[in-house]
Design a protein around this motif. Structure first.
Motif, PDB file in Angstrom:
ATOM      1  N   VAL A   1      10.293 -15.404  -5.561  1.00 13.61           N
ATOM      2  CA  VAL A   1       9.797 -14.183  -4.918  1.00 13.61           C
ATOM      3  C   VAL A   1       9.524 -14.535  -3.446  1.00 13.61           C
ATOM      4  O   VAL A   1       8.516 -15.166  -3.128  1.00 13.61           O
ATOM      5  N   PRO A   2      10.416 -14.146  -2.536  1.00 11.92           N
ATOM      6  CA  PRO A   2      10.311 -14.611  -1.145  1.00 11.92           C
ATOM      7  C   PRO A   2       9.152 -13.995  -0.380  1.00 11.92           C
ATOM      8  O   PRO A   2       8.654 -14.594   0.573  1.00 11.92           O
ATOM      9  N   ALA A   3       8.726 -12.796  -0.771  1.00 12.78           N
ATOM     10  CA  ALA A   3       7.596 -12.130  -0.112  1.00 12.78           C
ATOM     11  C   ALA A   3       6.719 -11.502  -1.175  1.00 12.78           C
ATOM     12  O   ALA A   3       7.223 -10.882  -2.115  1.00 12.78           O
ATOM     13  N   THR A   4       5.416 -11.638  -1.035  1.00  7.33           N
ATOM     14  CA  THR A   4       4.495 -11.120  -2.045  1.00  7.33           C
ATOM     15  C   THR A   4       3.826  -9.820  -1.604  1.00  7.33           C
ATOM     16  O   THR A   4       3.086  -9.209  -2.367  1.00  7.33           O
ATOM     17  N   LEU A   5       4.086  -9.384  -0.372  1.00  7.78           N
ATOM     18  CA  LEU A   5       3.602  -8.105   0.142  1.00  7.78           C
ATOM     19  C   LEU A   5       4.725  -7.508   0.979  1.00  7.78           C
ATOM     20  O   LEU A   5       5.293  -8.195   1.846  1.00  7.78           O
ATOM     21  N   ALA A   6       5.063  -6.246   0.714  1.00  6.75           N
ATOM     22  CA  ALA A   6       6.191  -5.633   1.410  1.00  6.75           C
ATOM     23  C   ALA A   6       5.959  -4.138   1.556  1.00  6.75           C
ATOM     24  O   ALA A   6       5.084  -3.569   0.906  1.00  6.75           O
ATOM     25  N   LYS A   7       6.755  -3.508   2.410  1.00  9.68           N
ATOM     26  CA  LYS A   7       6.665  -2.056   2.528  1.00  9.68           C
ATOM     27  C   LYS A   7       8.022  -1.435   2.197  1.00  9.68           C
ATOM     28  O   LYS A   7       9.072  -2.059   2.345  1.00  9.68           O
ATOM     29  N   VAL A   8       7.949  -0.195   1.724  1.00 10.07           N
ATOM     30  CA  VAL A   8       9.130   0.583   1.353  1.00 10.07           C
ATOM     31  C   VAL A   8       9.009   1.941   2.038  1.00 10.07           C
ATOM     32  O   VAL A   8       7.948   2.570   1.986  1.00 10.07           O
TER      33      VAL A   8
ATOM     34  N   VAL B   1       3.548  -2.443  -0.999  1.00 11.80           N
ATOM     35  CA  VAL B   1       3.522  -2.834  -2.408  1.00 11.80           C
ATOM     36  C   VAL B   1       3.190  -4.310  -2.563  1.00 11.80           C
ATOM     37  O   VAL B   1       3.567  -5.143  -1.741  1.00 11.80           O
ATOM     38  N   ALA B   2       2.452  -4.605  -3.635  1.00  7.03           N
ATOM     39  CA  ALA B   2       2.182  -5.985  -4.018  1.00  7.03           C
ATOM     40  C   ALA B   2       3.303  -6.453  -4.926  1.00  7.03           C
ATOM     41  O   ALA B   2       3.659  -5.772  -5.891  1.00  7.03           O
ATOM     42  N   LEU B   3       3.858  -7.610  -4.615  1.00 11.46           N
ATOM     43  CA  LEU B   3       4.926  -8.232  -5.404  1.00 11.46           C
ATOM     44  C   LEU B   3       4.388  -9.567  -5.920  1.00 11.46           C
ATOM     45  O   LEU B   3       4.607 -10.614  -5.308  1.00 11.46           O
ATOM     46  N   PRO B   4       3.649  -9.562  -7.017  1.00 16.66           N
ATOM     47  CA  PRO B   4       3.031 -10.797  -7.495  1.00 16.66           C
ATOM     48  C   PRO B   4       4.065 -11.889  -7.761  1.00 16.66           C
ATOM     49  O   PRO B   4       5.168 -11.615  -8.239  1.00 16.66           O
ATOM     50  N   ARG B   5       3.687 -13.111  -7.462  1.00 16.06           N
ATOM     51  CA  ARG B   5       4.573 -14.238  -7.737  1.00 16.06           C
ATOM     52  C   ARG B   5       4.347 -14.704  -9.176  1.00 16.06           C
ATOM     53  O   ARG B   5       3.833 -15.779  -9.452  1.00 16.06           O
ATOM     54  N   PHE B   6       4.747 -13.814 -10.110  1.00 15.24           N
ATOM     55  CA  PHE B   6       4.692 -14.152 -11.530  1.00 15.24           C
ATOM     56  C   PHE B   6       5.669 -15.281 -11.849  1.00 15.24           C
ATOM     57  O   PHE B   6       5.415 -16.121 -12.703  1.00 15.24           O
ATOM     58  N   LYS B   7       6.805 -15.252 -11.169  1.00 20.00           N
ATOM     59  CA  LYS B   7       7.872 -16.228 -11.407  1.00 20.00           C
ATOM     60  C   LYS B   7       8.337 -16.777 -10.071  1.00 20.00           C
ATOM     61  O   LYS B   7       8.009 -16.240  -9.008  1.00 20.00           O
TER      62      LYS B   7
ATOM     63  N   VAL C   1      11.549 -10.345  -8.938  1.00 20.00           N
ATOM     64  CA  VAL C   1      10.681  -9.567  -8.051  1.00 20.00           C
ATOM     65  C   VAL C   1      10.316  -8.246  -8.722  1.00 20.00           C
ATOM     66  O   VAL C   1      11.194  -7.529  -9.206  1.00 20.00           O
ATOM     67  N   ILE C   2       9.027  -7.912  -8.737  1.00 20.78           N
ATOM     68  CA  ILE C   2       8.583  -6.627  -9.281  1.00 20.78           C
ATOM     69  C   ILE C   2       7.330  -6.165  -8.548  1.00 20.78           C
ATOM     70  O   ILE C   2       6.446  -6.967  -8.239  1.00 20.78           O
ATOM     71  N   ALA C   3       7.276  -4.877  -8.238  1.00 24.53           N
ATOM     72  CA  ALA C   3       6.102  -4.280  -7.599  1.00 24.53           C
ATOM     73  C   ALA C   3       5.168  -3.741  -8.679  1.00 24.53           C
ATOM     74  O   ALA C   3       5.608  -3.009  -9.572  1.00 24.53           O
ATOM     75  N   THR C   4       3.897  -4.113  -8.613  1.00 29.61           N
ATOM     76  CA  THR C   4       2.942  -3.663  -9.626  1.00 29.61           C
ATOM     77  C   THR C   4       1.807  -2.818  -9.060  1.00 29.61           C
ATOM     78  O   THR C   4       1.164  -2.073  -9.800  1.00 29.61           O
ATOM     79  N   ARG C   5       1.550  -2.930  -7.761  1.00 32.60           N
ATOM     80  CA  ARG C   5       0.474  -2.168  -7.122  1.00 32.60           C
ATOM     81  C   ARG C   5       0.980  -1.653  -5.780  1.00 32.60           C
ATOM     82  O   ARG C   5       1.877  -2.248  -5.171  1.00 32.60           O
ATOM     83  N   ALA C   6       0.380  -0.554  -5.293  1.00 33.45           N
ATOM     84  CA  ALA C   6       0.866   0.045  -4.048  1.00 33.45           C
ATOM     85  C   ALA C   6      -0.231   0.841  -3.363  1.00 33.45           C
ATOM     86  O   ALA C   6      -1.220   1.248  -3.988  1.00 33.45           O
ATOM     87  N   VAL C   7      -0.061   1.048  -2.068  1.00 30.41           N
ATOM     88  CA  VAL C   7      -0.842   2.028  -1.310  1.00 30.41           C
ATOM     89  C   VAL C   7       0.150   2.806  -0.456  1.00 30.41           C
ATOM     90  O   VAL C   7       1.245   2.324  -0.145  1.00 30.41           O
ATOM     91  N   ILE C   8      -0.239   4.019  -0.061  1.00 30.33           N
ATOM     92  CA  ILE C   8       0.619   4.851   0.777  1.00 30.33           C
ATOM     93  C   ILE C   8      -0.024   4.975   2.149  1.00 30.33           C
ATOM     94  O   ILE C   8      -1.203   5.331   2.272  1.00 30.33           O
ATOM     95  N   SER C   9       0.751   4.674   3.179  1.00 24.80           N
ATOM     96  CA  SER C   9       0.304   4.821   4.554  1.00 24.80           C
ATOM     97  C   SER C   9       1.366   5.600   5.319  1.00 24.80           C
ATOM     98  O   SER C   9       2.447   5.073   5.616  1.00 24.80           O
ATOM     99  N   LYS C  10       1.078   6.878   5.572  1.00 25.78           N
ATOM    100  CA  LYS C  10       2.004   7.772   6.269  1.00 25.78           C
ATOM    101  C   LYS C  10       3.330   7.836   5.528  1.00 25.78           C
ATOM    102  O   LYS C  10       3.389   8.318   4.411  1.00 25.78           O
ATOM    103  N   ASP C  11       4.414   7.318   6.121  1.00 22.44           N
ATOM    104  CA  ASP C  11       5.739   7.426   5.502  1.00 22.44           C
ATOM    105  C   ASP C  11       6.170   6.151   4.800  1.00 22.44           C
ATOM    106  O   ASP C  11       7.344   5.996   4.453  1.00 22.44           O
ATOM    107  N   ASP C  12       5.245   5.231   4.588  1.00 22.41           N
ATOM    108  CA  ASP C  12       5.564   3.965   3.932  1.00 22.41           C
ATOM    109  C   ASP C  12       4.657   3.723   2.735  1.00 22.41           C
ATOM    110  O   ASP C  12       3.504   4.165   2.718  1.00 22.41           O
ATOM    111  N   ALA C  13       5.199   3.026   1.766  1.00 24.97           N
ATOM    112  CA  ALA C  13       4.394   2.468   0.682  1.00 24.97           C
ATOM    113  C   ALA C  13       4.331   0.968   0.901  1.00 24.97           C
ATOM    114  O   ALA C  13       5.359   0.336   1.161  1.00 24.97           O
TER     115      ALA C  13
END
Length: 378
Positions: free
Chosen positions: A91-98, A82-88, A68-80
């Motif tokens: 990867v259980p989720a391909t879009l997530a927030k942090v 992130v895109a988690l491409p299924r390169f391999k 799992v690796i995050a390569t792209r992101a946007v910021i919305s208020k207090d969360d980011a």
């Protein structure tokens, strides 16, 4: 699926303030190192519904943290988000927030908007989110190629699409199917969205394999391909990257800046020409690149952020000036072994953030427990 009428209603509520919003929808960088902070994590540490679900995913090979690796992101208020491409695989989720307020040493990934939207093989769900773009009306546009395990044995699970989500509610507002605009050889890589002066919503997607920009008028439901001049691909390899960046001029008009990684020059085209369906004679050559350049993002104004391939220094170029190294401002340097993959605006804090990781190690399969990832204030 929400009908087009609802989507347009949502947009028309705010359309009258688009120009005022977009004028302010940018960030001015103030370099104050004492205020810098990072949200960090290794691999894919997810927030699971329960331990049994986590074990089921692990035992079935659907969760391999180091993949799992995050390569792209946007910021919305207090969360980011992130895109988690299924390169391999795994990867259980391909879009997530942090959470940007994470206090622990390891941030948790929360599937966004929920777990059910991440199911491989379910074409109403996300298959492989490779890029995302948050527009001034808080609509998140997610580019889903439909092909998973792209660094192992690529498998097409579903047709390519762009999904629009309202980040204020987490609700799906539109799915744009791209099958009619692509070919079997297409490599879709980047997406941006924009509003025309009369309030129509457009998305632009780069197709590196066919030297084209896909243009889709979301308001009318009509799309087409704009093939770019052969000159932009001079010197490029077959598996090259076609970068896009949306810049806003002082008069409120917008343009796309684009270049192939291996291309020797940087180009632009006014979005009004793309909306009219033709690039003939409309592409502007901005100048010679010093070496291979990775476009990282914009401030949603006239500033473009980039780095050179394999190098940790991030530069800012104001497109109101000539494309010349004398106008490049060094604004950030990644930590040892890390490289930036995205620079994004954090409007709440009036700062820019850098998404960085040891991406080259990940590509080579030498990350151990997982890639080290961070969202750092610039």
């Amino acid at each position: 699926m929400i009908l087009m009428g609802k989507f347009l209603s949502l947009l028309m509520v705010t359309i009258a303030v688009v120009s005022a919003t977009t004028d302010d929808h940018r960030v001015t960088i103030v370099r104050e190192p004492e205020h810098t902070s990072s949200v960090k994590w290794t691999g894919g540490s997810f927030e699971w519904p329960c331990t049994a679900t986590k074990n089921m995913f692990k035992n079935g090979g659907r969760y391999i943290s180091k993949n799992v690796i995050a390569t792209r992101a946007v910021i919305s208020k207090d969360d980011a988000i992130v895109a988690l491409p299924r390169f391999k695989s795994g990867v259980p989720a391909t879009l997530a927030k942090v959470s940007l307020n994470e206090k622990g040493c390891e941030a948790n990934l929360v599937p966004y908007p929920c777990w059910s939207v991440q199911e491989e093989g379910t074409c109403s769900a996300l298959q492989n989110a490779v890029d995302l773009y948050l527009d001034p009306q808080n609509i998140l546009w997610v580019l889903d190629t439909g092909v998973v395990n792209t660094l192992e044995e690529p498998v097409r699970k579903c047709p390519p699409k762009v999904v629009a989500l309202n980040v204020n509610t987490g609700k799906l507002v539109k799915t744009v199917e791209l099958t009619g605009l692509t070919s079997p050889t297409s490599r879709l890589q980047y997406v941006v969205s924009d509003y025309s002066p009369d309030g129509r919503v457009f998305i632009y997607v780069s197709d590196a394999a066919t030297r084209a920009i896909l243009v889709y008028d979301v308001t009318s439901g009509r799309g087409y391909r704009v093939v770019l001049p052969q000159a932009i691909a001079a010197g490029c390899t077959r598996r090259d990257v076609l970068y896009l960046g949306l810049l806003r001029r002082s008069d409120g008009s917008t343009c796309l800046v684009f270049t192939y990684l291996s291309g020797s020059r940087l180009f632009s085209i006014r979005t009004e020409h793309l909306r009219n369906g033709s690039a003939n004679g409309r592409v502007h050559d901005l100048g010679q690149k010093q070496r291979k350049m990775v476009i990282l993002g914009t401030d949603n104004g006239s500033a473009l952020f980039f780095r050179y391939e394999g190098e940790p220094d991030v530069y800012r170029w104001d497109a109101s000036t000539s494309f010349d190294s004398r106008n490049f401002q060094l604004v950030y340097t990644s930590q040892e072994c890390s490289l930036a993959t995205h620079v994004i605006a954090d409007y709440k804090r009036n700062r820019m953030r850098v998404l960085e990781s040891n991406f080259p190690d990940y590509m080579q399969g030498t990350v151990g427990c997982g890639a080290n990832q961070a969202l750092t204030v610039m």
